[in-house]
Structure formats: C-alpha cells, structure tokens
Motif scaffolding. Structure first.
Motif, PDB file in Angstrom:
ATOM      1  N   GLN A  13       0.587  -2.417   8.376  1.00  0.00           N
ATOM      2  CA  GLN A  13       0.500  -3.410   9.451  1.00  0.00           C
ATOM      3  C   GLN A  13       1.870  -4.005   9.749  1.00  0.00           C
ATOM      4  OE1 GLN A  13      -2.301  -5.749   7.342  1.00  0.00           O
ATOM      5  NE2 GLN A  13      -4.077  -4.888   8.400  1.00  0.00           N
ATOM      6  N   ALA A  14       2.655  -4.215   8.703  1.00  0.00           N
ATOM      7  CA  ALA A  14       4.000  -4.765   8.887  1.00  0.00           C
ATOM      8  C   ALA A  14       4.862  -3.806   9.699  1.00  0.00           C
ATOM      9  CB  ALA A  14       4.646  -5.045   7.534  1.00  0.00           C
ATOM     10  N   LEU A  15       4.698  -2.508   9.467  1.00  0.00           N
ATOM     11  CA  LEU A  15       5.474  -1.511  10.193  1.00  0.00           C
ATOM     12  C   LEU A  15       5.180  -1.566  11.689  1.00  0.00           C
ATOM     13  CD1 LEU A  15       7.426   0.377   8.790  1.00  0.00           C
ATOM     14  CD2 LEU A  15       5.726   2.160   8.920  1.00  0.00           C
ATOM     15  N   VAL A  16       3.921  -1.677  12.040  1.00  0.00           N
ATOM     16  CA  VAL A  16       3.531  -1.751  13.455  1.00  0.00           C
ATOM     17  C   VAL A  16       4.084  -3.023  14.094  1.00  0.00           C
ATOM     18  CG1 VAL A  16       1.560  -1.971  15.019  1.00  0.00           C
ATOM     19  CG2 VAL A  16       1.483  -0.332  13.140  1.00  0.00           C
ATOM     20  N   LEU A  17       3.991  -4.136  13.388  1.00  0.00           N
ATOM     21  CA  LEU A  17       4.509  -5.396  13.927  1.00  0.00           C
ATOM     22  C   LEU A  17       6.028  -5.382  14.041  1.00  0.00           C
ATOM     23  CD1 LEU A  17       2.208  -7.975  12.147  1.00  0.00           C
ATOM     24  CD2 LEU A  17       2.268  -7.421  14.577  1.00  0.00           C
ATOM     25  N   ARG A  18       6.698  -4.769  13.082  1.00  0.00           N
ATOM     26  CA  ARG A  18       8.163  -4.664  13.156  1.00  0.00           C
ATOM     27  C   ARG A  18       8.575  -3.829  14.367  1.00  0.00           C
ATOM     28  NH1 ARG A  18      10.415  -8.583  10.555  1.00  0.00           N
ATOM     29  NH2 ARG A  18       9.611  -8.849   8.473  1.00  0.00           N
ATOM     30  N   GLU A  19       7.826  -2.758  14.640  1.00  0.00           N
ATOM     31  CA  GLU A  19       8.128  -1.939  15.815  1.00  0.00           C
ATOM     32  C   GLU A  19       7.930  -2.740  17.100  1.00  0.00           C
ATOM     33  OE1 GLU A  19       6.815   2.213  17.988  1.00  0.00           O
ATOM     34  OE2 GLU A  19       5.651   1.477  16.298  1.00  0.00           O
ATOM     35  N   THR A  20       6.852  -3.497  17.162  1.00  0.00           N
ATOM     36  CA  THR A  20       6.596  -4.342  18.332  1.00  0.00           C
ATOM     37  C   THR A  20       7.723  -5.349  18.517  1.00  0.00           C
ATOM     38  OG1 THR A  20       4.216  -4.119  18.040  1.00  0.00           O
ATOM     39  CG2 THR A  20       4.972  -5.990  19.347  1.00  0.00           C
ATOM     40  N   ARG A  21       8.152  -5.941  17.420  1.00  0.00           N
ATOM     41  CA  ARG A  21       9.235  -6.926  17.500  1.00  0.00           C
ATOM     42  C   ARG A  21      10.544  -6.269  17.921  1.00  0.00           C
ATOM     43  NH1 ARG A  21      12.356 -10.638  13.476  1.00  0.00           N
ATOM     44  NH2 ARG A  21      12.836 -12.312  14.942  1.00  0.00           N
ATOM     45  N   LEU A 105      16.344  -3.772   9.369  1.00  0.00           N
ATOM     46  CA  LEU A 105      16.460  -3.653   7.916  1.00  0.00           C
ATOM     47  C   LEU A 105      15.099  -3.846   7.249  1.00  0.00           C
ATOM     48  CD1 LEU A 105      18.299  -3.346   5.438  1.00  0.00           C
ATOM     49  CD2 LEU A 105      18.605  -5.818   5.488  1.00  0.00           C
ATOM     50  N   ARG A 106      14.346  -4.815   7.708  1.00  0.00           N
ATOM     51  CA  ARG A 106      13.012  -5.057   7.147  1.00  0.00           C
ATOM     52  C   ARG A 106      12.046  -3.924   7.500  1.00  0.00           C
ATOM     53  NH1 ARG A 106      12.172 -10.520   5.318  1.00  0.00           N
ATOM     54  NH2 ARG A 106      14.056 -11.735   5.669  1.00  0.00           N
ATOM     55  N   TYR A 107      12.215  -3.329   8.671  1.00  0.00           N
ATOM     56  CA  TYR A 107      11.413  -2.161   9.053  1.00  0.00           C
ATOM     57  C   TYR A 107      11.673  -1.014   8.082  1.00  0.00           C
ATOM     58  CZ  TYR A 107       9.616   1.701  11.892  1.00  0.00           C
ATOM     59  OH  TYR A 107       8.928   2.805  12.327  1.00  0.00           O
ATOM     60  N   GLN A 108      12.942  -0.753   7.816  1.00  0.00           N
ATOM     61  CA  GLN A 108      13.307   0.329   6.903  1.00  0.00           C
ATOM     62  C   GLN A 108      12.795   0.057   5.491  1.00  0.00           C
ATOM     63  OE1 GLN A 108      17.531   0.442   7.528  1.00  0.00           O
ATOM     64  NE2 GLN A 108      17.359   1.826   9.279  1.00  0.00           N
ATOM     65  N   THR A 109      12.820  -1.194   5.071  1.00  0.00           N
ATOM     66  CA  THR A 109      12.300  -1.558   3.752  1.00  0.00           C
ATOM     67  C   THR A 109      10.796  -1.330   3.682  1.00  0.00           C
ATOM     68  OG1 THR A 109      14.049  -3.202   3.500  1.00  0.00           O
ATOM     69  CG2 THR A 109      12.127  -3.425   2.066  1.00  0.00           C
ATOM     70  N   SER A 110      10.072  -1.747   4.716  1.00  0.00           N
ATOM     71  CA  SER A 110       8.623  -1.519   4.754  1.00  0.00           C
ATOM     72  C   SER A 110       8.312  -0.032   4.759  1.00  0.00           C
ATOM     73  CB  SER A 110       7.999  -2.177   5.987  1.00  0.00           C
ATOM     74  OG  SER A 110       8.019  -3.567   5.872  1.00  0.00           O
ATOM     75  N   LEU A 111       9.106   0.736   5.490  1.00  0.00           N
ATOM     76  CA  LEU A 111       8.903   2.182   5.544  1.00  0.00           C
ATOM     77  C   LEU A 111       9.139   2.813   4.172  1.00  0.00           C
ATOM     78  CD1 LEU A 111       8.217   4.522   7.409  1.00  0.00           C
ATOM     79  CD2 LEU A 111      10.653   4.725   7.928  1.00  0.00           C
ATOM     80  N   ALA A 112      10.173   2.376   3.471  1.00  0.00           N
ATOM     81  CA  ALA A 112      10.453   2.905   2.135  1.00  0.00           C
ATOM     82  C   ALA A 112       9.325   2.554   1.164  1.00  0.00           C
ATOM     83  CB  ALA A 112      11.787   2.359   1.623  1.00  0.00           C
ATOM     84  N   LEU A 113       8.828   1.324   1.230  1.00  0.00           N
ATOM     85  CA  LEU A 113       7.722   0.928   0.356  1.00  0.00           C
ATOM     86  C   LEU A 113       6.456   1.718   0.672  1.00  0.00           C
ATOM     87  CD1 LEU A 113       8.288  -2.925   0.311  1.00  0.00           C
ATOM     88  CD2 LEU A 113       8.621  -1.348  -1.598  1.00  0.00           C
ATOM     89  N   LEU A 114       6.215   1.946   1.945  1.00  0.00           N
ATOM     90  CA  LEU A 114       5.050   2.722   2.354  1.00  0.00           C
ATOM     91  C   LEU A 114       5.171   4.172   1.892  1.00  0.00           C
ATOM     92  CD1 LEU A 114       2.440   2.205   3.869  1.00  0.00           C
ATOM     93  CD2 LEU A 114       3.599   2.829   5.970  1.00  0.00           C
ATOM     94  N   ASN A 115       6.371   4.736   2.000  1.00  0.00           N
ATOM     95  CA  ASN A 115       6.596   6.102   1.521  1.00  0.00           C
ATOM     96  C   ASN A 115       6.361   6.217   0.019  1.00  0.00           C
ATOM     97  OD1 ASN A 115       7.135   7.426   3.919  1.00  0.00           O
ATOM     98  ND2 ASN A 115       9.319   6.949   3.857  1.00  0.00           N
TER      99      ASN A 115
END
Length: 128
Positions: A13-21, A105-115
């Motif tokens: 969910q954070a990834l989708v919101l980060r993309e929207t932002r 940066l936070r998007y990339q962090t969320s993506l790494a955690l999701l991976n």
C-alpha cells in the motif's frame, strides 16, 4: 491461515501511495512557471492509515460531528507556500525537489522491503 496480501504488510500500500505522491510532486515541478497553479500534495501518513484500515473515524453517536474534509476522503491537498509568487503560483522549487527526493528514497526503501518479503515467501514455498 493468512492471505498473500496479509504477508506483504503495509509495504504494498505504501508503494502505491508513494507513486501517487511522486506523480503529484512531478506535476508541481512541471507547472512551476504556470501562472495561478496551486501546488498539491497528499498527507502520506493519513492516506496510509486510511488505506490500511487504521485510523478510520466512525460516529458512534448521532450527535457526533461527521468525519470529513479532503484528507479524510483521500483527495490531494493544496500546499501552503512559504513565499507565494506574484503570479499566484504556489510551487516552490526547492520544497518540491526536496519532497520529491525524500519520497523517491522512501519509495525505493519500500520496494526493497517488499522484495525481501517476497523473496522470503518464495524461499518458504520452495521449502529451502
């Protein structure tokens, strides 16, 4: 037994919101020279709480005020400028660039955690 979506946690969910932002912030940057353009953003914390089902307000009594407003409905909010321009544009490039860099940066962090979470699930499925 929990579902696959439950295993991903809040990161999806954070990834989708980060993309929207990011889309809102890039729109702000692209319209920095547009007269009367109003910079927009979302309240990420409130949106994440709303998307994950936490923090939703309910009225339990008929006399309570209804929860509402743009942030409660998931709408983009207008940013208050520190020093508005004479043409009515509220985009401040330094602010937008800083917010964009932080959000990326936070998007990339969320993506790494999701991976990592998905890799762990794949390992569990394979039985390694």
């Amino acid at each position: 037994m929990t579902g696959f979506r439950d295993q991903l946690g809040v990161h999806a969910q954070a990834l989708v919101l980060r993309e929207t932002r990011n889309n809102l912030l890039t729109s702000n940057i692209a319209n920095a020279a547009t007269p009367h353009y109003k910079a927009r953003d979302i309240d990420f914390g409130a949106e994440l709480a709303r998307a994950s089902g936490n923090g939703t307000l309910r009225t339990t009594e008929a006399r309570h005020f209804a929860a509402g407003g743009p942030a409660a409905r998931g709408e983009a909010l207008y940013r208050d400028p520190v020093s508005p321009s004479l043409d009515g544009n509220t985009v401040e490039m330094a602010v937008e660039q800083m917010e964009f860099a932080e959000n990326t940066l936070r998007y990339q962090t969320s993506l790494a955690l999701l991976n990592r979470r998905i890799s762990g699930l794949m390992t569990a499925i394979k039985g390694e």
